[in-house]
Structures are given as structure tokens and as C-alpha cells.
Design an enzyme around this catalytic site. Structure first.
Site, PDB file in Angstrom:
ATOM      1  N   HIS A 102      35.957  27.885  20.757  1.00 47.48           N
ATOM      2  CA  HIS A 102      35.667  29.257  21.664  1.00 47.48           C
ATOM      3  C   HIS A 102      33.973  29.143  22.161  1.00 47.48           C
ATOM      4  O   HIS A 102      33.694  28.667  21.259  1.00 47.48           O
ATOM      5  CB  HIS A 102      35.864  29.701  20.329  1.00 47.48           C
ATOM      6  CG  HIS A 102      36.924  30.965  20.156  1.00 47.48           C
ATOM      7  ND1 HIS A 102      36.883  32.417  19.214  1.00 47.48           N
ATOM      8  CD2 HIS A 102      38.447  30.805  20.708  1.00 47.48           C
ATOM      9  CE1 HIS A 102      38.260  32.672  19.086  1.00 47.48           C
ATOM     10  NE2 HIS A 102      38.811  31.565  20.407  1.00 47.48           N
ATOM     11  N   TYR A 151      32.477  40.526  14.860  1.00 43.20           N
ATOM     12  CA  TYR A 151      31.879  41.085  13.593  1.00 43.20           C
ATOM     13  C   TYR A 151      31.219  42.402  13.464  1.00 43.20           C
ATOM     14  O   TYR A 151      30.434  42.004  14.102  1.00 43.20           O
ATOM     15  CB  TYR A 151      31.281  39.347  13.107  1.00 43.20           C
ATOM     16  CG  TYR A 151      31.073  38.101  12.792  1.00 43.20           C
ATOM     17  CD1 TYR A 151      31.154  37.755  11.463  1.00 43.20           C
ATOM     18  CD2 TYR A 151      31.143  37.120  13.699  1.00 43.20           C
ATOM     19  CE1 TYR A 151      31.733  35.830  10.789  1.00 43.20           C
ATOM     20  CE2 TYR A 151      31.923  36.223  13.076  1.00 43.20           C
ATOM     21  CZ  TYR A 151      32.144  36.090  12.471  1.00 43.20           C
ATOM     22  OH  TYR A 151      32.893  33.934  11.755  1.00 43.20           O
ATOM     23  N   PRO A 153      32.012  33.486   2.844  1.00 43.48           N
ATOM     24  CA  PRO A 153      33.043  33.754   4.214  1.00 43.48           C
ATOM     25  C   PRO A 153      31.740  33.993   5.915  1.00 43.48           C
ATOM     26  O   PRO A 153      32.078  33.200   6.464  1.00 43.48           O
ATOM     27  CB  PRO A 153      34.276  34.255   4.033  1.00 43.48           C
ATOM     28  CG  PRO A 153      33.700  35.257   2.906  1.00 43.48           C
ATOM     29  CD  PRO A 153      32.584  34.886   2.042  1.00 43.48           C
ATOM     30  N   LYS A 171      31.446  29.279   7.263  1.00 49.59           N
ATOM     31  CA  LYS A 171      31.174  27.284   6.761  1.00 49.59           C
ATOM     32  C   LYS A 171      31.232  26.556   5.816  1.00 49.59           C
ATOM     33  O   LYS A 171      31.377  25.034   5.844  1.00 49.59           O
ATOM     34  CB  LYS A 171      28.916  27.842   5.912  1.00 49.59           C
ATOM     35  CG  LYS A 171      28.989  28.125   7.577  1.00 49.59           C
ATOM     36  CD  LYS A 171      27.647  27.050   8.408  1.00 49.59           C
ATOM     37  CE  LYS A 171      27.797  27.170  10.437  1.00 49.59           C
ATOM     38  NZ  LYS A 171      28.539  27.563  11.047  1.00 49.59           N
ATOM     39  N   TYR A 193      25.286  28.351  13.835  1.00 48.12           N
ATOM     40  CA  TYR A 193      26.724  29.181  13.927  1.00 48.12           C
ATOM     41  C   TYR A 193      27.690  28.004  14.165  1.00 48.12           C
ATOM     42  O   TYR A 193      29.011  27.009  13.839  1.00 48.12           O
ATOM     43  CB  TYR A 193      26.978  30.455  14.509  1.00 48.12           C
ATOM     44  CG  TYR A 193      28.711  31.079  15.121  1.00 48.12           C
ATOM     45  CD1 TYR A 193      29.002  31.942  13.669  1.00 48.12           C
ATOM     46  CD2 TYR A 193      29.576  30.624  15.273  1.00 48.12           C
ATOM     47  CE1 TYR A 193      29.656  32.306  13.601  1.00 48.12           C
ATOM     48  CE2 TYR A 193      30.825  30.880  15.322  1.00 48.12           C
ATOM     49  CZ  TYR A 193      31.243  32.463  14.226  1.00 48.12           C
ATOM     50  OH  TYR A 193      32.568  32.451  13.429  1.00 48.12           O
TER      51      TYR A 193
HETATM   52  C1  PHB Z   1      38.755  33.521   9.189  1.00 47.32           C
HETATM   53  O1  PHB Z   1      39.536  33.431  10.888  1.00 47.32           O
HETATM   54  O2  PHB Z   1      39.130  33.812   8.381  1.00 47.32           O
HETATM   55  C2  PHB Z   1      37.583  33.479   9.078  1.00 47.32           C
HETATM   56  C3  PHB Z   1      37.002  33.472  10.694  1.00 47.32           C
HETATM   57  C4  PHB Z   1      35.371  33.698  10.405  1.00 47.32           C
HETATM   58  C5  PHB Z   1      34.614  34.004   9.854  1.00 47.32           C
HETATM   59  C6  PHB Z   1      35.649  33.986   8.229  1.00 47.32           C
HETATM   60  C7  PHB Z   1      36.663  34.359   8.586  1.00 47.32           C
HETATM   61  O3  PHB Z   1      33.409  34.345   9.444  1.00 47.32           O
END
Ligand code: PHB
Ligand code: APR
Length: 394
Positions: free
Chosen positions: A76, A205, A297, A301, A389
């Protein structure tokens, strides 16, 4: 009768941290034994995050366990920030001089590491109970445990505590030798996994009046979605239909219309926590991964920090055995913590920015909105978000 075993590095915990350390040590000719409380199937049943930094991918490459990751992982180059019903593209590669992340589930990383360990013939004691560490403040450390009713005593040169937040390693350190820092957030994440195509080809997000939303994925046919929920919620109270309706209500109109729903494969609620234990070495005991630190989460990280600890620890042990140098061991804790605190800061910032606190004062909501508008309109602010990120350098 007690059976006695001997290894160079005893690893407590067969999560990704313990397995990756074991694999890197094996490649360097250092023998190691893993002691795990659960069965292998139980470890593989845990659904965790799925975004790997480029440095994590490089480490998995060096460990020789990245073939499937390269074949099946999704590279990505950006993600989307959603607020006020609109999505804004964060072009990670443009903002970071060409860096990217790879979407590949932690469960799959663990599966690949387990397969490599089985092929290498390195031993793992699964379903070990009553694990007890001894002697790490002197020069004859080891552990005792019970496996299939048999008492086992293991002697080693070093112990790597890779046994997660609830493990025995950190708990074995005398209280006066360790300092812990903790923040618990007043909300949780309700996650749902389904065999449906992701709503967008990038992660979304989202900040919304009704709470945070994350649209993630495991592949082009498997989606992972999260909803911010109050800590009082139970996953069992969320039918699939209720989940999908709530998710749709937090998406922008185009994403809401594109959302493909289907039966859930898994649904669970996770609390959010920031936690750091300092230092990370106590004589001949090292802590690595979730045993030493937890991040909320948002930003994914957790696994990446476990990987950087394991990088520093494997280097330190390889230097010790090959070059008789103690420098890496002496600096292990400080090296890890410098990177950990920066990732803790980013995860806390991203979490605070995207979630709605219960009874949030209007001024806070306005300040968050202003910050989001600033982030998506300033290249400097966006670059700061992007470089964190994709992962800070080791
Ligand atoms: C996930 O795909 O479980 C996931 C992806 C990004 C995040 C947290 C969890 O920031
Ligand atoms: N004895 C032996 N093993 C133990 C003990 C014990 N007393 N206590 C816990 N364990 C095992 C757990 O069963 C688990 O398999 O240690 C392992 C720790 O694995 P993880 O919790 O996955 O932690 P870690 O390997 O550090 O991985 C970090 O996992 O939790 C996520 O966000 C985190 O993605 C990050 C990654």
C-alpha cells in the site's frame, strides 16, 4: 523426576516476537528453545493487526520467512483519512521518498514463522504450565515448567521474555528494578472479519460523531473492520446486521454505497492501552515485544515494534557469541526504548485525534477537527504523519 535441558537462548513465548527471534538466532547458528503456554493452534487463532512497515518486511526477508508475504501481501502506497463525511488521500510514498507498507496479517506472519521453525528442527515446548524463571540476576539463568505432567528444568545463557503483556517474564522482575507507565483509553474496538471484498483498495481511518471507524483488509477478498465502542459493550450483543448498519452510518456516502456485507468469521472487542516498562534488560533477562510495551492499535505499530526489539536483541546476541562483544547487550534497552517512545507518541496522537471521547466537550471536538483539516491541507503535517506511519528508521 525432573528432566534437564540446556540451550544457549531460552525464549519464553511463541508469538511473533519469540518465533522471529528464534529464527534469526537459528540462522546465526545460536541454539534456542521456546517455551509457550498455549498450543500452536491457539496462538494461530488470535486475530491481530496486519500492516507491516518496510523495515519489518526487510527483517522477515533476512529471517528467510517472507516468500508468501511477497506473493500474497498487498503493498500500500497510501491510506485515506475520513472526517466530516469526506475522504482525504494520504500519499505515503510521495511524502516519504518512496516508502510503502505491506498489508499481511499477523496470523500469517506467525504461521510462516512456525513453518520455518518446524523445518529448522528447533524445539518448542507448547502447552507448558507453571513457567518459572530463575537466576537471571547471576550467570546461571534458566526456567522450570511442566509439560504433559513432566517437570522440566532448562539451563541457558540468556532468557528472552517474549511472552506478551500477561506473561511471566516481566512479572519475575523485582518491583524495585522496573518502572511502568500506563494509560488506558475509555473505549474499545469491536472488530469484524469477513470474506467480503474491502470497501476501498486502501485503508480508511475515519473520525465520526458516532465514533472512530477503520476499514482494513487481509486480502482482496477478506475484510477487517473496526468500530469504536464503549467499554461496557459485549461482542455477543452485536449481530452482524447491527455491526454492518453501524459501520455504514459512519462512512461517507460513496463508501456506504460500496460496502459489501456478509457473515462474520470473527467478532471481538479489544481494549486500548498505552504501556511501557523500563528498562528492558535485567541481567541476563531481556524483554521484547508486548512483554515490554503496548500501543493502542491506531496505526498498527504493535507487531512492528516487536520486530524492531527482536532486531536489536538478535544483533546483540550475535555480537556476543561471534565477537565476544557485550556492547549490543549493554545498549539493548536504551536502543529499543528510544524507538518505542516515538511509536508510543504517534499511536497515542493518532488515537486521540481519531476517537470521540465519551462526553467530549465541544471545544475538544472543534480542536480535533481543526487538526484534521490542518493535517490534510499542509504537506509538512501530512509528511510528519506519513513518516511515522511507514515507520521511523531503526
Ligand atoms: C488491521 O487490519 O487489523 C489493522 C490495520 C491498521 C490498524 C490497525 C489494525 O491501524
Ligand atoms: N509462559 C510461556 N508463554 C507465555 C506465558 C508464560 N507464562 N505467558 C504468555 N505466553 C505466550 C502467549 O501465549 C503468547 O503466545 O507468549 C506469547 C506472546 O505473544 P504475543 O502476545 O503475540 O506478543 P509478541 O510476540 O510480543 O507480539 C507482539 O502481538 O499482541 C500483538 O500488538 C501486538 O502485534 C503485536 C504483537
Amino acid at each position: 523426576m525432573t528432566k534437564t535441558l540446556r540451550t544457549q537462548v531460552l525464549i519464553i513465548g511463541a508469538g511473533p516476537a519469540g518465533l522471529l527471534l528464534g529464527q534469526l538466532l537459528h540462522k546465526a547458528g545460536i541454539d534456542n528453545l521456546i517455551v509457550e503456554r498455549q498450543t500452536g493452534d491457539y496462538v494461530l487463532g488470535r486475530i491481530r493487526a496486519g500492516v507491516l512497515e518496510q523495515t519489518t518486511v526487510e527483517l522477515l526477508d533476512r529471517a528467510g520467512v517472507a516468500a508468501r508475504l511477497h506473493a500474497e501481501g498487498l503493498v500500500h502506497h497510501g491510506f485515506e483519512l475520513m472526517f466530516d463525511g469526506q475522504r482525504h488521500h494520504i500519499d505515503l510514498s510521495r511524502l516519504t521518498g518512496g516508502k510503502s507498507v505491506t498489508v499481511y496479517g499477523q496470523t500469517e506472519v506467525t504461521r510462516d514463522l512456525m513453518a520455518a521453525r518446524a523445518a529448522a528442527g528447533e524445539p518448542t515446548l507448547y502447552s507448558a504450565t507453571d513457567v518459572e524463571l530463575f537466576g537471571f540476576d547471576g550467570d546461571q539463568p534458566g526456567a522450570r515448567c511442566t509439560v504433559d505432567g513432566e517437570r522440566i528444568e532448562i539451563h541457558c545463557d540468556y532468557i528472552a521474555g517474549c511472552d506478551g503483556y500477561h506473561g511471566v517474564s516481566r512479572a519475575s522482575v523485582p518491583a524495585e528494578a522496573i518502572r511502568t507507565h500506563e494509560k488506558v483509553y475509555p473505549f474499545g474496538w469491536l472488530g469484524l472479519l469477513s470474506d467480503t471484498p474491502p470497501v476501498s483498495h486502501e485503508l480508511i481511518y475515519g473520525r465520526h460523531e458516532r465514533g472512530f471507524t477503520l476499514c482494513s483488509m487481509r486480502s482482496s477478498t477478506r475484510s477487517r473492520y473496526y468500530l469504536q465502542v464503549p467499554l461496557t459493550e459485549q461482542a455477543g450483543d452485536w449481530s452482524d446486521e447491527r455491526f454492518w448498519n453501524e459501520l455504514r452510518s459512519r462512512l461517507d456516502p460513496a463508501a456506504a454505497a460500496a460496502l459489501v456485507t456478509g457473515p462474520s468469521l470473527e467478532k471481538s472487542i479489544a481494549p486500548l492501552r498505552s504501556f511501557v516498562a523500563e528498562p528492558m534488560r535485567f541481567g541476563r533477562l531481556f524483554l521484547a515485544g508486548d512483554a515490554a510495551h503496548i500501543v493502542p492499535p491506531t496505526g498498527a505499530k504493535g507487531l512492528n515494534l516487536a520486530a524492531s526489539d527482536v532486531h536489536y536483541l538478535s544483533q546483540a546476541l550475535i555480537e556476543h557469541y561471534r565477537e565476544r562483544s557485550e556492547a549490543g547487550i549493554a545498549h539493548y534497552s536504551a536502543r529499543c526504548l528510544s524507538r518505542i517512545w516515538k511509536a508510543e507518541r504517534f499511536s497515542w496522537w493518532f488515537t486521540s485525534l481519531m476517537h470521540k471521547l465519551p462526553n467530549e466537550p465541544e471545544i475538544d471536538a472543534k480542536l480535533h477537527r481543526a487538526e484534521l483539516e490542518y493535517v490534510v491541507s499542509s504537506d509538512a503535517a501530512m509528511a510528519s504523519m506519513a513518516e511515522n506511519y511507514v515507520g521511523l528508521p531503526w
